[in-house]
Design a protein around this motif. Structure first.
Motif, short mmCIF file in Angstrom:
data_model
loop_
_atom_site.label_atom_id
_atom_site.label_comp_id
_atom_site.label_asym_id
_atom_site.label_seq_id
_atom_site.Cartn_x
_atom_site.Cartn_y
_atom_site.Cartn_z
N CYS A 149 0.91 9.76 -2.48
CA CYS A 149 0.25 8.89 -3.46
C CYS A 149 1.21 7.90 -4.11
N THR A 150 2.51 8.19 -4.05
CA THR A 150 3.47 7.28 -4.68
C THR A 150 4.37 6.58 -3.67
N PRO A 189 5.60 4.24 -0.78
CA PRO A 189 5.07 3.06 -0.10
C PRO A 189 5.06 3.21 1.42
N GLN A 202 0.84 -1.20 0.00
CA GLN A 202 0.00 0.00 0.00
C GLN A 202 0.87 1.25 0.00
N THR A 203 0.38 2.30 -0.67
CA THR A 203 1.04 3.60 -0.54
C THR A 203 0.55 4.26 0.75
N HIS A 252 -4.21 12.34 -7.91
CA HIS A 252 -4.44 10.97 -7.44
C HIS A 252 -5.91 10.58 -7.56
#
Lengths: 239, 179
Positions: free
Chosen positions: A61-62, A64, A18-19, A36
């Protein structure tokens, strides 16, 4: 025991892969964003979702989620930055809300409201941009494009088409349409395509639907975008 | 009240819609008048600014006269406020900003449909048009902005009462609109 990160000192569980944005949203925490969308590959370009991860600024949003991350989201410093970014988006394009059909339902505007942005602060570009009204059902006003690429991604990933792309770099970049003529009418875009509905601003509009919802009943007239975002993008966490 | 707060207002490249919205505070005008004295304003017909506490500017800057007026307000007002979309980003008149001025004038006065006796107005009494309509913060320093087209009467009331009562002005979510 599940793995956790902390966001503003609150422990949040996450799953591998998941981010930070996904883990936050799953826990009912809103992180401001424009480029996003949970249904599409992250793009990481608008930088509104900047958070501080162990002291470093990252795009939620990017980036991890990883065990032990201490993340700051709702801080004055980050929201001041986000407001400045939003102001830059406003002066880069021609965002004149009183004359825009999307007003009241616009995510760019709603983010401005959420961040209590009362002016545009910077010098306006007043860039000369085109409007394509050639398509019988869809109108595109490039004055309002913020290059989030959601239409590009939606067309490729959901509609199985390839109608949009961003061409050029820096101040000369622009949204282009996949047709020999360069006109929207010669693409295979249809009004029912996801790409025709995904635009967070008033850049892509369905013709003859403007102003159908009266002022006072539009999406962001009474609800802030944090609430709307959680309700619509992550219904299980709508307040 | 011996020392009333002095308030000046003007409309530059605006439509007076913001002034009309200001008047929509209705009977609260009487309360305001107890503590505020209007200086230069379309409501008083005073032509030039005296030293003031607050100046409200509606509209963007589209011609040379607008610049003189705006600078006069900045010089005389302790707190200068951008009121409405046009003052903040050029607004509706700002739609001409992406078109060269010569083309705008040509369309309006020379080549446009139905134009008779085509000529560009050049009477020396007319203020010279600027190449663009400028948001007022690009010409002078602005202390506060009230967004909206127009800002609602409640925005004016909340902002002025905050200032007059010595609070830092703030607008709740429901009062912040760009349209």
């Amino acid at each position: 025991m599940s793995k956790t990160i902390t966001i503003d000192s609150k422990a949040i569980p996450f799953e591998e892969g998941q981010t930070i944005m996904e883990a936050a949203a799953a826990a009912g925490i809103y992180i401001p964003h424009l480029c996003h969308h949970p249904d599409y590959t992250p793009h990481g370009s608008c930088k509104l979702c900047n958070v501080k991860v162990n002291g470093r600024v990252c795009s939620a949003c990017t980036f991890p989620a990883m065990e032990g991350q201490e993340i700051l989201n709702e801080t004055k410093e980050l929201n001041d930055d986000r407001r400045k970014i939003t102001q830059m988006l406003f002066v880069e394009g021609n965002h004149l809300c009183p004359g825009c059909e999307k007003s009241g339902n616009c995510k760019l505007q709603a983010v401005g409201y959420y961040l209590n942005m009362l002016d545009n602060h910077f010098v306006h570009f007043f860039a000369r941009r085109n409007l394509d009204a050639s398509h019988p059902e869809v109108l595109i006003d490039l004055n309002r494009c913020i290059f989030c690429t959601l239409c590009v991604r939606a067309s490729q990933q959901k509609d199985g088409k390839d109608v949009f792309a961003i061409s050029g770099r820096g101040i000369n970049k622009q949204l282009i349409f996949n047709a020999e003529s360069g006109l929207l009418k010669d693409t295979d875009l249809e009004a029912t395509d996801e790409a025709a509905h995904i635009c967070p601003t008033g850049a892509i509009l369905i013709k003859r639907t403007g102003y159908h919802v009266p002022i006072g009943e539009r999406i962001y007239d009474h609800k802030q975008i944090d609430q709307v975002s959680l309700e619509t993008e992550h219904p299980e966490h709508g307040k | 009240m011996a020392n009333k707060i002095r308030l000046a207002t003007t409309s530059l490249a605006g439509c007076f819609g913001c002034h009309t919205s200001f008047l929509d505070i209705d009977e609260r005008l009487l309360k305001l008048a107890e503590v505020v004295e209007f200086d230069r304003s379309p409501l008083t017909d005073i032509e030039h600014c005296n030293p003031c506490d607050i100046g409200l500017i509606e509209g963007g800057v589209c011609n040379s006269e607008n610049i003189h007026t705006l600078r006069e307000f900045r010089k005389h007002c302790k707190i200068l406020v951008a009121v409405g979309a046009c003052a903040i980003n050029g607004g509706l008149p700002g739609y001409r900003n992406t078109i060269p001025l010569e083309e705008c004038l040509g369309e309006s006065y020379l080549d446009g449909i139905g134009v008779e006796n085509p000529q560009i107005p050049s009477d020396p009494e007319l203020p010279l048009l600027l190449n663009k309509v400028y948001p007022i913060h690009e010409v002078v320093k602005i202390d506060y902005s009230l967004p909206g087209c127009p800002p609602s009467a409640d925005v004016f009331w909340k902002f002025l009462t905050d200032l007059i009562d010595g609070r830092e002005p703030s607008l709740p979510y429901e009062l912040v609109h760009y349209d």
